[in-house]
Design a protein around this motif. Sequence first.
Motif, PDB file in Angstrom:
ATOM      1  N   LYS A   1       0.703  -1.283   0.169  1.00  0.00           N
ATOM      2  CA  LYS A   1      -0.111  -0.062  -0.275  1.00  0.00           C
ATOM      3  C   LYS A   1       0.815   1.534   0.049  1.00  0.00           C
ATOM      4  CE  LYS A   1      -4.217  -2.006   2.158  1.00  0.00           C
ATOM      5  NZ  LYS A   1      -5.022  -1.587   1.249  1.00  0.00           N
ATOM      6  N   LEU A   2       1.945   1.183   0.878  1.00  0.00           N
ATOM      7  CA  LEU A   2       2.900   2.393   0.705  1.00  0.00           C
ATOM      8  C   LEU A   2       3.345   2.660  -0.600  1.00  0.00           C
ATOM      9  CD1 LEU A   2       4.750   1.546   4.145  1.00  0.00           C
ATOM     10  CD2 LEU A   2       3.208   3.805   3.634  1.00  0.00           C
ATOM     11  N   ARG A   3       3.771   1.679  -1.287  1.00  0.00           N
ATOM     12  CA  ARG A   3       4.492   1.674  -2.683  1.00  0.00           C
ATOM     13  C   ARG A   3       3.326   2.462  -3.626  1.00  0.00           C
ATOM     14  NH1 ARG A   3       6.953  -3.014  -1.053  1.00  0.00           N
ATOM     15  NH2 ARG A   3       5.459  -4.145  -2.265  1.00  0.00           N
ATOM     16  N   GLU A   4       2.325   1.703  -3.536  1.00  0.00           N
ATOM     17  CA  GLU A   4       1.176   2.170  -4.371  1.00  0.00           C
ATOM     18  C   GLU A   4       0.899   3.609  -4.323  1.00  0.00           C
ATOM     19  OE1 GLU A   4      -2.022  -0.459  -3.579  1.00  0.00           O
ATOM     20  OE2 GLU A   4      -1.156  -2.187  -4.604  1.00  0.00           O
ATOM     21  N   LYS A   5       0.709   4.070  -3.195  1.00  0.00           N
ATOM     22  CA  LYS A   5       0.356   5.490  -2.944  1.00  0.00           C
ATOM     23  C   LYS A   5       1.704   6.315  -2.861  1.00  0.00           C
ATOM     24  CE  LYS A   5      -3.595   3.826  -0.346  1.00  0.00           C
ATOM     25  NZ  LYS A   5      -4.727   4.103  -1.389  1.00  0.00           N
ATOM     26  N   ASN A   6       2.813   5.742  -3.123  1.00  0.00           N
ATOM     27  CA  ASN A   6       4.082   6.583  -3.260  1.00  0.00           C
ATOM     28  C   ASN A   6       4.285   7.179  -1.923  1.00  0.00           C
ATOM     29  OD1 ASN A   6       6.420   7.244  -4.455  1.00  0.00           O
ATOM     30  ND2 ASN A   6       5.556   9.255  -5.268  1.00  0.00           N
ATOM     31  N   CYS A   7       4.134   6.668  -0.911  1.00  0.00           N
ATOM     32  CA  CYS A   7       4.365   6.967   0.648  1.00  0.00           C
ATOM     33  C   CYS A   7       5.548   6.281   1.287  1.00  0.00           C
ATOM     34  CB  CYS A   7       3.087   6.932   1.560  1.00  0.00           C
ATOM     35  SG  CYS A   7       1.726   8.146   0.565  1.00  0.00           S
ATOM     36  N   HIS A   8       6.221   5.595   0.846  1.00  0.00           N
ATOM     37  CA  HIS A   8       7.281   4.604   1.334  1.00  0.00           C
ATOM     38  C   HIS A   8       8.254   5.283   1.822  1.00  0.00           C
ATOM     39  CE1 HIS A   8       8.164   4.871  -2.792  1.00  0.00           C
ATOM     40  NE2 HIS A   8       9.484   4.875  -2.678  1.00  0.00           N
ATOM     41  N   GLU A   9       8.584   6.861   1.530  1.00  0.00           N
ATOM     42  CA  GLU A   9       9.609   7.669   2.173  1.00  0.00           C
ATOM     43  C   GLU A   9       9.074   8.505   3.198  1.00  0.00           C
ATOM     44  OE1 GLU A   9      12.973   7.321   1.540  1.00  0.00           O
ATOM     45  OE2 GLU A   9      12.394   5.396   0.414  1.00  0.00           O
ATOM     46  N   LYS A  10       7.864   8.458   3.448  1.00  0.00           N
ATOM     47  CA  LYS A  10       7.227   9.662   4.124  1.00  0.00           C
ATOM     48  C   LYS A  10       7.345   8.708   5.829  1.00  0.00           C
ATOM     49  CE  LYS A  10       5.354  12.361   1.236  1.00  0.00           C
ATOM     50  NZ  LYS A  10       5.690  13.676   0.992  1.00  0.00           N
ATOM     51  N   THR A  11       6.844   9.596   6.751  1.00  0.00           N
ATOM     52  CA  THR A  11       6.716   9.099   7.995  1.00  0.00           C
ATOM     53  C   THR A  11       5.525   8.019   8.005  1.00  0.00           C
ATOM     54  OG1 THR A  11       7.819  10.948   8.963  1.00  0.00           O
ATOM     55  CG2 THR A  11       6.593   9.439  10.522  1.00  0.00           C
ATOM     56  N   TYR A  12       5.706   6.813   8.361  1.00  0.00           N
ATOM     57  CA  TYR A  12       4.472   6.036   8.635  1.00  0.00           C
ATOM     58  C   TYR A  12       4.649   4.937   9.781  1.00  0.00           C
ATOM     59  CZ  TYR A  12       7.540   2.482   6.206  1.00  0.00           C
ATOM     60  OH  TYR A  12       8.479   1.682   5.804  1.00  0.00           O
ATOM     61  N   ARG A  13       3.256   4.529  10.139  1.00  0.00           N
ATOM     62  CA  ARG A  13       3.238   3.410  11.104  1.00  0.00           C
ATOM     63  C   ARG A  13       2.111   2.349  10.747  1.00  0.00           C
ATOM     64  NH1 ARG A  13       1.131   7.219  15.457  1.00  0.00           N
ATOM     65  NH2 ARG A  13      -1.096   7.119  14.802  1.00  0.00           N
ATOM     66  N   CYS A  14       2.529   1.042  11.089  1.00  0.00           N
ATOM     67  CA  CYS A  14       1.406   0.143  10.904  1.00  0.00           C
ATOM     68  C   CYS A  14       1.124  -0.455  12.147  1.00  0.00           C
ATOM     69  CB  CYS A  14       1.532  -0.884   9.775  1.00  0.00           C
ATOM     70  SG  CYS A  14       0.416  -2.021   9.273  1.00  0.00           S
ATOM     71  N   THR A  15       0.099  -0.746  12.627  1.00  0.00           N
ATOM     72  CA  THR A  15      -0.067  -1.242  14.059  1.00  0.00           C
ATOM     73  C   THR A  15      -1.424  -2.295  13.696  1.00  0.00           C
ATOM     74  OG1 THR A  15      -1.774   0.483  14.653  1.00  0.00           O
ATOM     75  CG2 THR A  15       0.428   0.711  15.449  1.00  0.00           C
ATOM     76  N   SER A  16      -1.258  -3.130  14.749  1.00  0.00           N
ATOM     77  CA  SER A  16      -2.444  -4.317  15.101  1.00  0.00           C
ATOM     78  C   SER A  16      -3.507  -3.653  15.621  1.00  0.00           C
ATOM     79  CB  SER A  16      -1.690  -5.546  15.563  1.00  0.00           C
ATOM     80  OG  SER A  16      -1.517  -5.126  16.816  1.00  0.00           O
ATOM     81  N   SER A  17      -4.683  -4.483  15.816  1.00  0.00           N
ATOM     82  CA  SER A  17      -5.816  -3.800  16.478  1.00  0.00           C
ATOM     83  C   SER A  17      -5.520  -3.896  18.290  1.00  0.00           C
ATOM     84  CB  SER A  17      -6.869  -4.719  16.354  1.00  0.00           C
ATOM     85  OG  SER A  17      -6.868  -6.193  16.651  1.00  0.00           O
ATOM     86  N   SER A  18      -4.389  -4.752  18.473  1.00  0.00           N
ATOM     87  CA  SER A  18      -3.737  -4.844  19.767  1.00  0.00           C
ATOM     88  C   SER A  18      -2.937  -3.724  20.133  1.00  0.00           C
ATOM     89  CB  SER A  18      -3.409  -6.391  20.268  1.00  0.00           C
ATOM     90  OG  SER A  18      -2.340  -6.491  19.424  1.00  0.00           O
ATOM     91  N   GLY A  19      -2.406  -2.906  19.262  1.00  0.00           N
ATOM     92  CA  GLY A  19      -1.870  -1.744  19.563  1.00  0.00           C
ATOM     93  C   GLY A  19      -0.272  -2.211  19.161  1.00  0.00           C
ATOM     94  N   LYS A  20       0.056  -3.460  18.627  1.00  0.00           N
ATOM     95  CA  LYS A  20       1.635  -3.680  18.418  1.00  0.00           C
ATOM     96  C   LYS A  20       1.889  -3.123  17.153  1.00  0.00           C
ATOM     97  CE  LYS A  20       4.547  -7.551  17.899  1.00  0.00           C
ATOM     98  NZ  LYS A  20       4.668  -9.181  17.688  1.00  0.00           N
ATOM     99  N   LEU A  21       3.050  -2.486  17.114  1.00  0.00           N
ATOM    100  CA  LEU A  21       3.739  -1.834  16.121  1.00  0.00           C
ATOM    101  C   LEU A  21       4.331  -2.830  15.019  1.00  0.00           C
ATOM    102  CD1 LEU A  21       4.478   1.089  15.058  1.00  0.00           C
ATOM    103  CD2 LEU A  21       6.656   0.861  16.170  1.00  0.00           C
ATOM    104  N   ILE A  22       3.810  -2.857  13.893  1.00  0.00           N
ATOM    105  CA  ILE A  22       4.211  -3.718  12.625  1.00  0.00           C
ATOM    106  C   ILE A  22       5.217  -3.321  11.818  1.00  0.00           C
ATOM    107  CG2 ILE A  22       3.234  -5.368  10.936  1.00  0.00           C
ATOM    108  CD1 ILE A  22       2.430  -6.106  13.719  1.00  0.00           C
ATOM    109  N   LEU A  23       5.045  -2.095  11.325  1.00  0.00           N
ATOM    110  CA  LEU A  23       5.897  -1.329  10.594  1.00  0.00           C
ATOM    111  C   LEU A  23       6.051   0.047  11.043  1.00  0.00           C
ATOM    112  CD1 LEU A  23       4.351  -2.181   6.906  1.00  0.00           C
ATOM    113  CD2 LEU A  23       6.522  -2.876   7.900  1.00  0.00           C
TER     114      LEU A  23
END
Length: 61
Positions: free
Chosen positions: A36-58
């Motif tokens: 999704k980050l590559r598709e939206k050209n956001c891979h160089e921006k600040t990002y985070r991906c978290t699970s529903s339990s709050g665990k940081l994935i990316l």
Amino acid sequence: MKAYTLTVFEKNGEKLLDETFEAAREEEAKKIGEQKLREKNCHEKTYRCTSSSGKLILFHR
């Protein structure tokens, strides 16, 4: 299936993307998030991906 949330920010704090998706496992969620980050050209921006339990994935700053 667990819910994961991908959020992308500009350096000034403006939220560019806030999207929720589902994946069976963390590894799958990482792949989906990176795609999704590559598709939206956001891979160089600040990002985070978290699970529903709050665990940081990316994370990128």
